[in-house]
Write an enzyme that holds these catalytic residues in place. Structure first.
Site, PDB file in Angstrom:
ATOM      1  N   ASP B  65       0.594  -1.331   0.511  1.00  0.00           N
ATOM      2  CA  ASP B  65       0.249  -0.015  -0.156  1.00  0.00           C
ATOM      3  C   ASP B  65       1.014   0.867  -0.106  1.00  0.00           C
ATOM      4  O   ASP B  65       0.733   2.527  -0.136  1.00  0.00           O
ATOM      5  CB  ASP B  65      -1.085   0.096   1.513  1.00  0.00           C
ATOM      6  CG  ASP B  65      -0.400   0.110   2.513  1.00  0.00           C
ATOM      7  OD1 ASP B  65       0.403  -0.990   2.738  1.00  0.00           O
ATOM      8  OD2 ASP B  65      -0.647   0.296   3.319  1.00  0.00           O
ATOM      9  N   HIS B  66       2.147   1.595   0.057  1.00  0.00           N
ATOM     10  CA  HIS B  66       3.179   2.336   0.267  1.00  0.00           C
ATOM     11  C   HIS B  66       4.208   2.402  -0.374  1.00  0.00           C
ATOM     12  O   HIS B  66       4.590   3.443  -0.692  1.00  0.00           O
ATOM     13  CB  HIS B  66       3.647   2.382   1.709  1.00  0.00           C
ATOM     14  CG  HIS B  66       3.356   2.427   2.960  1.00  0.00           C
ATOM     15  ND1 HIS B  66       3.455   3.536   3.372  1.00  0.00           N
ATOM     16  CD2 HIS B  66       2.356   1.777   3.637  1.00  0.00           C
ATOM     17  CE1 HIS B  66       2.895   3.845   4.600  1.00  0.00           C
ATOM     18  NE2 HIS B  66       2.063   2.175   4.506  1.00  0.00           N
ATOM     19  N   HIS B 137       8.288  -1.671  12.688  1.00  0.00           N
ATOM     20  CA  HIS B 137       7.658  -2.481  11.642  1.00  0.00           C
ATOM     21  C   HIS B 137       7.521  -3.875  11.027  1.00  0.00           C
ATOM     22  O   HIS B 137       9.174  -4.098  11.078  1.00  0.00           O
ATOM     23  CB  HIS B 137       7.185  -1.310  10.598  1.00  0.00           C
ATOM     24  CG  HIS B 137       5.424  -1.698   9.972  1.00  0.00           C
ATOM     25  ND1 HIS B 137       4.761  -2.016  10.560  1.00  0.00           N
ATOM     26  CD2 HIS B 137       5.177  -1.409   8.630  1.00  0.00           C
ATOM     27  CE1 HIS B 137       3.871  -1.951   9.843  1.00  0.00           C
ATOM     28  NE2 HIS B 137       4.130  -2.179   8.695  1.00  0.00           N
TER      29      HIS B 137
END
Lengths: 329, 329
Positions: B65-66, B137
């Site tokens: 998504d990035h 993360h």
């Protein structure tokens, strides 16, 4: 049986504020089939009909504007815990492309069935078929023809009565093909009726294969990347002008021509005028518009503007000026 | 010197009708730096500030998504005949990822400079620096700190006159660091003033490195994927709750906290309330909102809603209900 085409994205090459990259959703009964999947397709779906659980996906070719939305769509299905396998059909090269793309984007946990089609393949579905049509674009490229099975002819109850049959079960039996009290089905049934047919050109220069496939189709979705003053450039890049698409639609005797894959180079109104001068049954869908395709005896295909019947005020003639509208840009 | 943050997309994981996938455009003077590039970023730009010729791109990490909007953005720059090289910075793994992605999407003709950053790297720019901040993360992941050079202290003309200097060229010379007629610069200039500082967390569990990097920053953009009732899930997935981001912002004494990376699981109003209960200077940008960051002596950072000053009627308190607005959805 409902049969419609939902225009998810109608731009070519580069998206605009009002038009997303190419994708068309075919809906027939409960089937949801996506043709092409440009970048942003998942958001276009979320913003309109919802992120429907697709039955299958077909790609016309591998230029970036036609498939870059697929990895993200697959990742989103995965995040939403899709379990049902998804089949993806495309010209040869699909497996390498998608395997590479998913190596970068990350795997998905549901089963992906990647099928490389060859000209001549015919995929049988429940009541209809889908077949690739080789077209004339750079690299391997297909259009697709989707055509329903023939339907039985129209039953003539008056003739049936005249020949001695009675209302009720006898009518049903003869319609299902049985000879009843000496009356053969063909005596009381008209000739088989053709099913509905849709052709999607993908990106292509005007080509004979599409013209033949589209013969007497209900709807031909044809690309119209250029206006007539750039027909040389269209030829060089293996694209079509709106006028060429219209000429092809007229020769193919289609009922409705839907132009798409619009470039920002030309006002859509110009493409419309150039096409309609040649073929009046031309429509130019905007994103989220739908073409409903009834059985021919019930009427012709209709372009239904997004927002119609939803209380938004959309003029039919507004395609040219493209006013601000609806829930997406 | 203008310094602002434009929120291109503020959703996390899955786009919604109103929020695109992650991307922030930092604008300083003529520089245009994109942080993350979720699917659809090119269209978000086209629909708002225009498809600006980016100076450079930074990715925080490699979850789909990035970055899935990057290949399409690069292809569009290529179609528009970009000639200027483009540098892309990211954690280690960038070259393999982007090379693979472009093998699928197709090459571009302008030069791509792919730079894998390491903690401790500092990129010097004209008047400011950009440095990666390792965050917590899954997989390699950075936040980024962008901080301007110190500015000279404030000049005191009254003191200069008192010490015997005269208005005009002498004032200029002493301000540029010269000793003029026995008067040293430090006698007439205040202490050096700090430049402006922005920190972008990327996706991360609350972490010490971000807290330290964000110390007294003007703006901290922090992810807020979860509400407080899902803090266990936030920890499991290495994300943050809005309340955790607010606590970190308070400890770091930032001026403004901008939450982003919203999930559809939680109403934005809930995240806002949970964060503001802890840190009042919390804002929740919508897509296309801007944070303008003046020099501290001229005021505090301001969230400017998209459409403000453009004749659209947007209430400040409307963040919660997210009414239909502006040119994109």
């Amino acid at each position: 049986m409902d049969f419609s085409l939902f225009f998810v994205g109608t731009a070519g090459s580069i998206p605009t504020a009002r038009r997303g990259l190419p994708a068309v959703l075919l809906r027939r009964g409960g089937d949801r089939i996506l043709f092409d999947c440009g970048e942003g397709t998942q958001r276009q779906l979320v913003s309109s009909v919802g992120l429907t659980e697709l039955t299958e996906v077909f790609l016309t070719h591998f230029h970036a504007d036609h498939w870059l939305g697929l990895p993200g769509l697959l990742k989103t299905f995965d995040l939403r815990a899709r379990e049902r396998p998804l089949a993806i059909y495309a010209p040869p090269g699909l497996r390498e492309l998608l395997t590479t793309a998913l190596r970068a984007a990350g795997r998905v946990r549901f089963e992906l069935d990647m099928v490389e089609l060859e000209p001549g393949d015919v995929l049988e579905r429940d009541g209809y078929r889908i077949a690739p049509v080789p077209v004339n674009h750079r690299g391997p490229a297909f259009g697709y023809v989707i055509y329903e099975d023939e339907r039985p002819g129209q039953f003539d109850p008056h003739e049936a009565v005249r020949l001695g049959l009675t209302h009720g079960p006898e009518f049903g039996r003869v319609q299902r093909g049985e000879t009843v009290r000496g009356v053969r089905p063909e005596q009381v049934m008209g000739p088989p009726r053709p099913g509905r047919k849709v052709v999607i050109s993908g990106d292509t220069a005007p080509c004979e294969t599409v013209r033949i496939a589209a013969h007497r189709s209900d709807v031909l979705i044809h690309e119209a990347t250029f206006a007539q003053d750039e027909r040389d450039r269209a030829a060089e890049t293996f694209h079509s002008t709106a006028a060429q698409a219209a000429a092809l639609a007229r020769e193919a005797e289609v009922t409705m021509l839907a132009l798409t894959h619009f470039s920002t180079r030309h006002p859509v109104a110009l493409l419309r005028d150039e096409a309609r001068a040649i073929f009046r049954g031309t429509v130019l869908p905007r994103d989220f518009d739908t073409i409903e395709i009834p059985f021919p005896e019930r009427g012709e295909p209709q372009l239904v503007r997004w927002g119609e019947g939803r209380g938004l005020d959309v003029e039919d003639g507004a395609a040219a000026s493209e006013p601000l509208r609806g829930p997406t840009s």
